[in-house]
Design a protein around this motif. Structure first.
Motif, PDB file in Angstrom:
ATOM      1  N   MET A 284       0.809  -1.194   0.000  1.00 53.18           N
ATOM      2  CA  MET A 284       0.000   0.000   0.000  1.00 53.18           C
ATOM      3  C   MET A 284       0.854   1.261   0.000  1.00 53.18           C
ATOM      4  N   ASP A 285       2.152   1.131   0.163  1.00 53.64           N
ATOM      5  CA  ASP A 285       2.986   2.307   0.322  1.00 53.64           C
ATOM      6  C   ASP A 285       3.049   3.167  -0.938  1.00 53.64           C
ATOM      7  N   ARG A 286       2.693   2.640  -2.086  1.00 56.20           N
ATOM      8  CA  ARG A 286       2.685   3.487  -3.275  1.00 56.20           C
ATOM      9  C   ARG A 286       1.397   4.296  -3.384  1.00 56.20           C
ATOM     10  N   TYR A 287       0.423   3.945  -2.563  1.00 54.46           N
ATOM     11  CA  TYR A 287      -0.839   4.675  -2.541  1.00 54.46           C
ATOM     12  C   TYR A 287      -0.859   5.619  -1.357  1.00 54.46           C
ATOM     13  N   VAL A 288      -1.433   6.795  -1.570  1.00 62.34           N
ATOM     14  CA  VAL A 288      -1.572   7.787  -0.524  1.00 62.34           C
ATOM     15  C   VAL A 288      -3.052   7.893  -0.172  1.00 62.34           C
ATOM     16  N   PHE A 289      -3.379   7.556   1.075  1.00 63.82           N
ATOM     17  CA  PHE A 289      -4.743   7.667   1.585  1.00 63.82           C
ATOM     18  C   PHE A 289      -4.826   8.930   2.421  1.00 63.82           C
ATOM     19  N   GLN A 290      -5.868   9.703   2.222  1.00 63.80           N
ATOM     20  CA  GLN A 290      -6.055  10.902   3.031  1.00 63.80           C
ATOM     21  C   GLN A 290      -7.536  11.256   3.086  1.00 63.80           C
ATOM     22  N   LYS A 291      -7.890  12.017   4.105  1.00 62.28           N
ATOM     23  CA  LYS A 291      -9.270  12.487   4.195  1.00 62.28           C
ATOM     24  C   LYS A 291      -9.517  13.467   3.058  1.00 62.28           C
ATOM     25  N   ALA A 292     -10.688  13.352   2.477  1.00 59.33           N
ATOM     26  CA  ALA A 292     -11.047  14.224   1.358  1.00 59.33           C
ATOM     27  C   ALA A 292     -11.365  15.628   1.864  1.00 59.33           C
ATOM     28  N   ILE A 293     -11.195  16.578   0.976  1.00 56.52           N
ATOM     29  CA  ILE A 293     -11.608  17.955   1.213  1.00 56.52           C
ATOM     30  C   ILE A 293     -12.600  18.320   0.108  1.00 56.52           C
ATOM     31  N   ASN A 294     -13.303  19.413   0.282  1.00 53.46           N
ATOM     32  CA  ASN A 294     -14.325  19.789  -0.699  1.00 53.46           C
ATOM     33  C   ASN A 294     -13.774  19.901  -2.119  1.00 53.46           C
ATOM     34  N   GLU A 295     -12.531  20.310  -2.255  1.00 47.43           N
ATOM     35  CA  GLU A 295     -11.927  20.451  -3.581  1.00 47.43           C
ATOM     36  C   GLU A 295     -11.759  19.110  -4.286  1.00 47.43           C
ATOM     37  N   ASP A 296     -11.834  18.001  -3.567  1.00 45.34           N
ATOM     38  CA  ASP A 296     -11.703  16.667  -4.171  1.00 45.34           C
ATOM     39  C   ASP A 296     -13.027  16.155  -4.741  1.00 45.34           C
ATOM     40  N   ILE A 297     -14.134  16.741  -4.341  1.00 49.08           N
ATOM     41  CA  ILE A 297     -15.440  16.172  -4.664  1.00 49.08           C
ATOM     42  C   ILE A 297     -15.709  16.120  -6.160  1.00 49.08           C
ATOM     43  N   ASP A 298     -15.347  17.149  -6.915  1.00 46.65           N
ATOM     44  CA  ASP A 298     -15.587  17.115  -8.359  1.00 46.65           C
ATOM     45  C   ASP A 298     -14.852  15.950  -9.011  1.00 46.65           C
ATOM     46  N   GLU A 299     -13.620  15.689  -8.574  1.00 44.89           N
ATOM     47  CA  GLU A 299     -12.868  14.543  -9.105  1.00 44.89           C
ATOM     48  C   GLU A 299     -13.540  13.220  -8.745  1.00 44.89           C
ATOM     49  N   ILE A 300     -14.061  13.140  -7.530  1.00 42.02           N
ATOM     50  CA  ILE A 300     -14.771  11.928  -7.099  1.00 42.02           C
ATOM     51  C   ILE A 300     -16.009  11.711  -7.958  1.00 42.02           C
ATOM     52  N   LEU A 301     -16.754  12.770  -8.202  1.00 45.86           N
ATOM     53  CA  LEU A 301     -17.965  12.647  -9.020  1.00 45.86           C
ATOM     54  C   LEU A 301     -17.638  12.257 -10.461  1.00 45.86           C
ATOM     55  N   ILE A 302     -16.501  12.713 -10.970  1.00 46.53           N
ATOM     56  CA  ILE A 302     -16.064  12.279 -12.308  1.00 46.53           C
ATOM     57  C   ILE A 302     -15.783  10.783 -12.301  1.00 46.53           C
ATOM     58  N   LEU A 303     -15.119  10.289 -11.236  1.00 42.20           N
ATOM     59  CA  LEU A 303     -14.885   8.841 -11.119  1.00 42.20           C
ATOM     60  C   LEU A 303     -16.210   8.083 -11.094  1.00 42.20           C
ATOM     61  N   VAL A 304     -17.174   8.593 -10.342  1.00 42.70           N
ATOM     62  CA  VAL A 304     -18.488   7.941 -10.253  1.00 42.70           C
ATOM     63  C   VAL A 304     -19.144   7.909 -11.628  1.00 42.70           C
ATOM     64  N   GLN A 305     -19.116   9.019 -12.351  1.00 41.73           N
ATOM     65  CA  GLN A 305     -19.727   9.061 -13.684  1.00 41.73           C
ATOM     66  C   GLN A 305     -19.037   8.100 -14.644  1.00 41.73           C
ATOM     67  N   LYS A 306     -17.699   8.036 -14.581  1.00 38.68           N
ATOM     68  CA  LYS A 306     -16.961   7.084 -15.421  1.00 38.68           C
ATOM     69  C   LYS A 306     -17.327   5.651 -15.062  1.00 38.68           C
ATOM     70  N   ARG A 307     -17.482   5.382 -13.773  1.00 39.08           N
ATOM     71  CA  ARG A 307     -17.819   4.026 -13.322  1.00 39.08           C
ATOM     72  C   ARG A 307     -19.240   3.658 -13.765  1.00 39.08           C
ATOM     73  N   ILE A 308     -20.174   4.599 -13.684  1.00 36.94           N
ATOM     74  CA  ILE A 308     -21.543   4.336 -14.136  1.00 36.94           C
ATOM     75  C   ILE A 308     -21.552   4.026 -15.632  1.00 36.94           C
TER      76      ILE A 308
END
Length: 167
Positions: free
Chosen positions: A1-25
């Motif tokens: 897992m050391d190549r992955y960075v896990f962190q708490k999201a901030i509001n600025e991340d939400i648009d990127e998350i929604l793009i991932l959701v749309q791509k997944r749908i």
């Protein structure tokens, strides 16, 4: 897992998350998989839903190494409306990964398990669309056992949990 960075999201991340959701749908539609694409996911989980998760400190993102783009996201909750007990558990929700990033889903789940153990939880739980046989087999392969069904509007899901062992 050391190549992955896990962190708490901030509001600025939400648009990127929604793009991932749309791509997944879109990917679900293209692969004839029934999950978010059949349950009006974005209607029930719009941007303000994710903003509330950020406010509550429950939304996480995953980045790869030094890359600045989000390749995965998930919510980690201590309570869930689908479960009516007082189990010391974490609940994984809204797990989404970028298309083509192999193995990141299992890495996210492993992170959630380790985080749960670190915080004294004895189980990790999630649910999945009952008709999504491939995803249910995937979760079963990761050690999540069937524990019941849930119905919420047009959503019919399978509740799964995994008992955690402390080392």
């Amino acid at each position: 897992m050391d190549r992955y960075v896990f962190q708490k999201a901030i509001n600025e991340d939400i648009d990127e998350i929604l793009i991932l959701v749309q791509k997944r749908i879109k990917w679900m539609d293209e692969n004839n998989i029934s999950q978010w694409n059949k349950t009006n996911y974005l209607k029930y989980c719009p941007k303000n839903y994710y903003e509330q998760l950020v406010l509550n400190g429950q939304l996480y993102i995953v980045k790869y190494g030094d890359l600045n783009s989000v390749i995965g996201a998930f919510a980690l909750l201590e309570q869930d409306t689908f479960w009516n007990d007082s189990s010391q558990s974490y609940y994984i929700h809204n797990l989404v990964t970028d298309i083509g990033v192999s193995g990141i889903g299992a890495t996210i789940i492993k992170f959630c398990e380790q985080n749960a153990i670190k915080h004294g939880k004895n189980k990790i739980r999630l649910d999945c669309q009952a008709s999504n046989h491939k995803l249910n087999e995937y979760y079963s392969g990761l050690g999540f056992e069937y524990v019941g069904m849930v119905e919420d509007g047009i959503y019919t899901g399978i509740k799964r949990e995994k008992n955690l062992t402390y080392k």
